[in-house]
Design a protein around this motif. Structure first.
Motif, mmCIF file in Angstrom:
data_model
loop_
_atom_site.group_PDB
_atom_site.id
_atom_site.type_symbol
_atom_site.label_atom_id
_atom_site.label_comp_id
_atom_site.label_asym_id
_atom_site.label_seq_id
_atom_site.Cartn_x
_atom_site.Cartn_y
_atom_site.Cartn_z
ATOM 1 N N GLU A 60 84.586 55.332 13.814
ATOM 2 C CA GLU A 60 83.172 55.081 14.134
ATOM 3 C C GLU A 60 82.632 56.257 14.941
ATOM 4 O O GLU A 60 83.254 56.698 15.895
ATOM 5 C CB GLU A 60 83.068 53.764 14.921
ATOM 6 C CG GLU A 60 81.735 53.501 15.593
ATOM 7 C CD GLU A 60 80.546 53.444 14.629
ATOM 8 O OE1 GLU A 60 80.591 52.656 13.676
ATOM 9 O OE2 GLU A 60 79.585 54.202 14.833
ATOM 10 N N ARG B 291 77.533 49.503 20.141
ATOM 11 C CA ARG B 291 76.404 50.408 19.904
ATOM 12 C C ARG B 291 75.195 49.607 19.377
ATOM 13 O O ARG B 291 75.354 48.619 18.687
ATOM 14 C CB ARG B 291 76.786 51.511 18.894
ATOM 15 C CG ARG B 291 77.296 51.030 17.522
ATOM 16 C CD ARG B 291 76.215 50.943 16.490
ATOM 17 N NE ARG B 291 76.663 50.494 15.182
ATOM 18 C CZ ARG B 291 76.698 49.236 14.805
ATOM 19 N NH1 ARG B 291 76.383 48.263 15.643
ATOM 20 N NH2 ARG B 291 77.035 48.907 13.557
ATOM 21 N N GLY C 298 66.896 43.105 12.739
ATOM 22 C CA GLY C 298 66.276 41.897 13.286
ATOM 23 C C GLY C 298 67.325 40.979 13.892
ATOM 24 O O GLY C 298 67.015 40.118 14.711
ATOM 25 N N GLY D 198 68.919 38.600 12.442
ATOM 26 C CA GLY D 198 68.906 37.236 11.897
ATOM 27 C C GLY D 198 70.105 37.056 10.969
ATOM 28 O O GLY D 198 70.178 37.670 9.912
ATOM 29 N N ARG E 156 72.988 43.001 17.547
ATOM 30 C CA ARG E 156 74.041 43.580 16.721
ATOM 31 C C ARG E 156 75.120 44.300 17.516
ATOM 32 O O ARG E 156 76.273 44.380 17.071
ATOM 33 C CB ARG E 156 73.405 44.497 15.674
ATOM 34 C CG ARG E 156 72.682 43.732 14.577
ATOM 35 C CD ARG E 156 73.677 43.048 13.651
ATOM 36 N NE ARG E 156 74.584 44.032 13.126
ATOM 37 C CZ ARG E 156 74.309 44.818 12.085
ATOM 38 N NH1 ARG E 156 73.152 44.701 11.464
ATOM 39 N NH2 ARG E 156 75.181 45.711 11.665
ATOM 40 N N ASP F 174 75.647 48.126 3.146
ATOM 41 C CA ASP F 174 74.484 48.954 2.802
ATOM 42 C C ASP F 174 74.877 50.189 1.991
ATOM 43 O O ASP F 174 74.086 50.687 1.187
ATOM 44 C CB ASP F 174 73.767 49.406 4.083
ATOM 45 C CG ASP F 174 72.803 48.348 4.612
ATOM 46 O OD1 ASP F 174 72.702 47.264 4.001
ATOM 47 O OD2 ASP F 174 72.154 48.597 5.647
HETATM 48 C C1 FAD Z 1 64.625 47.113 10.715
HETATM 49 C C2 FAD Z 1 65.769 46.356 10.091
HETATM 50 C C3 FAD Z 1 65.863 44.983 10.274
HETATM 51 C C4 FAD Z 1 66.920 44.266 9.688
HETATM 52 N N1 FAD Z 1 67.019 42.921 9.933
HETATM 53 C C5 FAD Z 1 68.036 42.224 9.398
HETATM 54 C C6 FAD Z 1 68.202 40.855 9.713
HETATM 55 O O1 FAD Z 1 67.456 40.275 10.506
HETATM 56 N N2 FAD Z 1 69.231 40.185 9.142
HETATM 57 C C7 FAD Z 1 70.096 40.797 8.275
HETATM 58 O O2 FAD Z 1 71.000 40.125 7.736
HETATM 59 N N3 FAD Z 1 69.975 42.114 7.983
HETATM 60 C C8 FAD Z 1 68.986 42.839 8.529
HETATM 61 N N4 FAD Z 1 68.896 44.181 8.283
HETATM 62 C C9 FAD Z 1 69.887 44.814 7.400
HETATM 63 C C10 FAD Z 1 71.208 45.003 8.137
HETATM 64 O O3 FAD Z 1 70.987 45.639 9.373
HETATM 65 C C11 FAD Z 1 72.168 45.846 7.282
HETATM 66 O O4 FAD Z 1 72.172 45.357 5.960
HETATM 67 C C12 FAD Z 1 73.596 45.794 7.847
HETATM 68 O O5 FAD Z 1 73.648 46.359 9.124
HETATM 69 C C13 FAD Z 1 74.573 46.540 6.931
HETATM 70 O O6 FAD Z 1 75.826 46.557 7.557
HETATM 71 P P1 FAD Z 1 76.900 47.688 7.232
HETATM 72 O O7 FAD Z 1 78.155 47.253 7.898
HETATM 73 O O8 FAD Z 1 76.910 47.993 5.790
HETATM 74 O O9 FAD Z 1 76.348 49.017 7.948
HETATM 75 P P2 FAD Z 1 75.885 49.305 9.451
HETATM 76 O O10 FAD Z 1 75.721 48.064 10.201
HETATM 77 O O11 FAD Z 1 74.712 50.212 9.335
HETATM 78 O O12 FAD Z 1 77.108 50.101 10.077
HETATM 79 C C14 FAD Z 1 77.400 51.420 9.676
HETATM 80 C C15 FAD Z 1 78.264 52.070 10.756
HETATM 81 O O13 FAD Z 1 78.780 53.305 10.246
HETATM 82 C C16 FAD Z 1 78.768 54.276 11.285
HETATM 83 N N5 FAD Z 1 78.784 55.612 10.665
HETATM 84 C C17 FAD Z 1 77.833 56.146 9.857
HETATM 85 N N6 FAD Z 1 78.198 57.399 9.490
HETATM 86 C C18 FAD Z 1 79.398 57.645 10.056
HETATM 87 C C19 FAD Z 1 80.274 58.769 10.043
HETATM 88 N N7 FAD Z 1 80.000 59.901 9.378
HETATM 89 N N8 FAD Z 1 81.448 58.695 10.739
HETATM 90 C C20 FAD Z 1 81.772 57.564 11.430
HETATM 91 N N9 FAD Z 1 80.947 56.486 11.481
HETATM 92 C C21 FAD Z 1 79.796 56.517 10.802
HETATM 93 C C22 FAD Z 1 77.475 53.954 12.038
HETATM 94 O O14 FAD Z 1 77.455 54.475 13.353
HETATM 95 C C23 FAD Z 1 77.478 52.428 12.013
HETATM 96 O O15 FAD Z 1 78.111 51.887 13.145
HETATM 97 C C24 FAD Z 1 67.870 44.930 8.873
HETATM 98 C C25 FAD Z 1 67.800 46.327 8.729
HETATM 99 C C26 FAD Z 1 66.763 47.042 9.337
HETATM 100 C C27 FAD Z 1 66.716 48.537 9.168
#
Ligand code: FAD
Length: 380
Positions: A33, A39, A44, A46, A95, A268
């Motif tokens: 990470e 972090r 949102g 939710g 989060r 994502d």
């Molecule tokens: C404004 C907004 C509101 C939202 N509201 C909601 C909600 O209410 N409910 C909901 O279900 N979803 C919501 N979402 C969507 C949700 O936040 C994402 O779908 C979710 O966080 C995806 O999780 P993830 O684990 O794929 O990635 P993330 O949670 O984005 O985690 C990715 C991690 O990878 C790390 N990383 C990136 N690049 C590197 C690298 N090169 N080396 C090491 N580490 C790295 C980052 O630091 C981060 O910690 C919202 C999104 C936004 C933008």
């Protein structure tokens, strides 16, 4: 050099959940990470019940509030629709605490966490070498859980096929009277912004208020102005503190593949958020778990694991999000038709959406036929 069977990039819900699942199998796993945990993550916060009910441990310690009701507002001329359930439709989390809890659970089971390690490039082979800001790490498998921008997907050769939308989110403190009024319910406002919606999510002591555009559009949209207008809709005239965060959300899945060069895309990075509302936490968790299961069931066989992961995604998340993409397009581009239908069938639609959030139904595959039926009923 540190070596592992699986390197997970990113400690969000996708990466942390993949790590927790792998930790139960004894496969050596590292989470890499770039930030220091816990972090902040723009979100949102939710967390819908379909995700919560499948959590392998209790998350009550990181839940700010639970909501058994949702209010949906559409066209300003109409009143809102309320949907109720016996279990929390949406649990509100911050989060930083939520993601960190999952990481801690994985660590308890033996997963290594390397924070402040940014993956900068990768040398691919039978074994992958990850070049990080703090030195090299090797692993056979890579789970890319690195979020919407997914630098890892780019390093592994993916070109962009997801639809990526902008969203603005503010953590807002308002005077006590406003907080009491607005913190009773979760609120979605469909007409707060063209091609999207506004939301007001109450947390323990503040509100998470946001606006997002949920489909590709050529129109120029001033999100900041829509946020300012949305505050007026909410009746907020005084703000005590306000922290603005803008980010993007992928709201359609990748169209080429989800595994190549032993890199498994999750959350994502794969484009698995719900296309209609951009709820991404629950599918991030599920995809992380599926990637981990595929690797475990394959006995660390790369080809088998890739095939298994793709099969698992096709059986679970992908049919739903692909239908969601089509429904989302109709929903946000045919606003007049949508609001005519919602006026007559609003309760039915809101209840169906709540069922999706609860994980007891998916989007209807025959949505076009059922939409045609509803339009005919409204018109004739
Ligand atoms: C404004 C907004 C509101 C939202 N509201 C909601 C909600 O209410 N409910 C909901 O279900 N979803 C919501 N979402 C969507 C949700 O936040 C994402 O779908 C979710 O966080 C995806 O999780 P993830 O684990 O794929 O990635 P993330 O949670 O984005 O985690 C990715 C991690 O990878 C790390 N990383 C990136 N690049 C590197 C690298 N090169 N080396 C090491 N580490 C790295 C980052 O630091 C981060 O910690 C919202 C999104 C936004 C933008």
């Amino acid at each position: 050099m540190k070596s592992f069977d699986v390197a997970i990039i990113g400690s969000g819900p996708a990466g942390a959940s993949a790590a927790f699942e792998l930790s139960k199998s004894g496969i050596s796993t590292v989470i890499i990470e770039k930030e220091t945990l816990p972090r902040y993550k723009t979100c949102g916060g939710g967390f819908v019940f379909r995700g919560r009910k499948n959590m392998p441990f209790d998350i009550a310690s990181v839940v700010d509030k639970e909501f058994f009701e949702i209010d949906t507002y559409f066209s300003k001329k109409h009143s809102h629709i309320t949907t109720k359930r016996d279990q929390p439709i949406i649990s509100m989390v911050m989060r930083d605490a939520f993601d960190n809890l999952i990481v801690e659970k994985a660590k308890e089971n033996g997963v290594t966490l390397l924070q402040n390690h940014k993956v900068e490039s990768i040398t691919f082979g039978d074994i992958q070498t990850l070049h990080t800001s703090e030195g090299d790490i090797t692993a056979k498998f890579i789970i890319a859980a690195d979020g919407a921008l997914s630098p890892i997907a780019k390093m592994a050769g993916w070109s962009e096929t997801r639809t990526i939308i902008p969203a603005l989110e503010y953590e807002v403190e308002v005077p006590q009277a406003d907080f009491e009024r607005l913190s009773q319910n979760v609120r979605f406002d469909l007409d707060a912004i063209p091609y999207g919606y506004g939301w007001c999510f109450p947390k323990k002591n503040h509100l998470s208020i946001g606006v997002g555009v949920f489909t590709k559009t050529h129109d120029k949209i001033n999100l900041k102005q829509h946020y300012a207008d949305y505050l007026k809709t909410l009746g907020i005239t005084e703000i005590l503190t306000e922290a603005a965060h803008g980010f993007v959300i992928p709201v359609s899945p990748r169209t080429d593949c989800f595994v190549q060069k032993n890199v498994f895309l999750t959350g994502d990075a794969a484009g698995l958020a719900d296309p209609l509302v951009a709820e991404g936490i629950s599918n991030a968790i599920l995809s992380g778990v599926l990637a981990a299961k595929a690797i475990i069931e394959s006995d660390l066989d790369a080809d088998k694991a890739a095939a298994l992961y793709t099969e698992k995604l096709e059986e679970t998340i992908l049919p739903e999000v692909r239908t969601g993409v089509l429904i989302s397009h109709l929903f946000y581009h045919q606003k007049r038709v949508r609001n005519i239908i919602l006026k007559k069938y609003g309760q039915f639609v809101a209840d169906a959406m709540a069922d999706v959030f609860m994980g007891i139904r998916t989007y209807p595959k025959d949505y076009k036929a059922s939409l045609r039926r509803k339009i005919k009923e409204v018109l004739f």
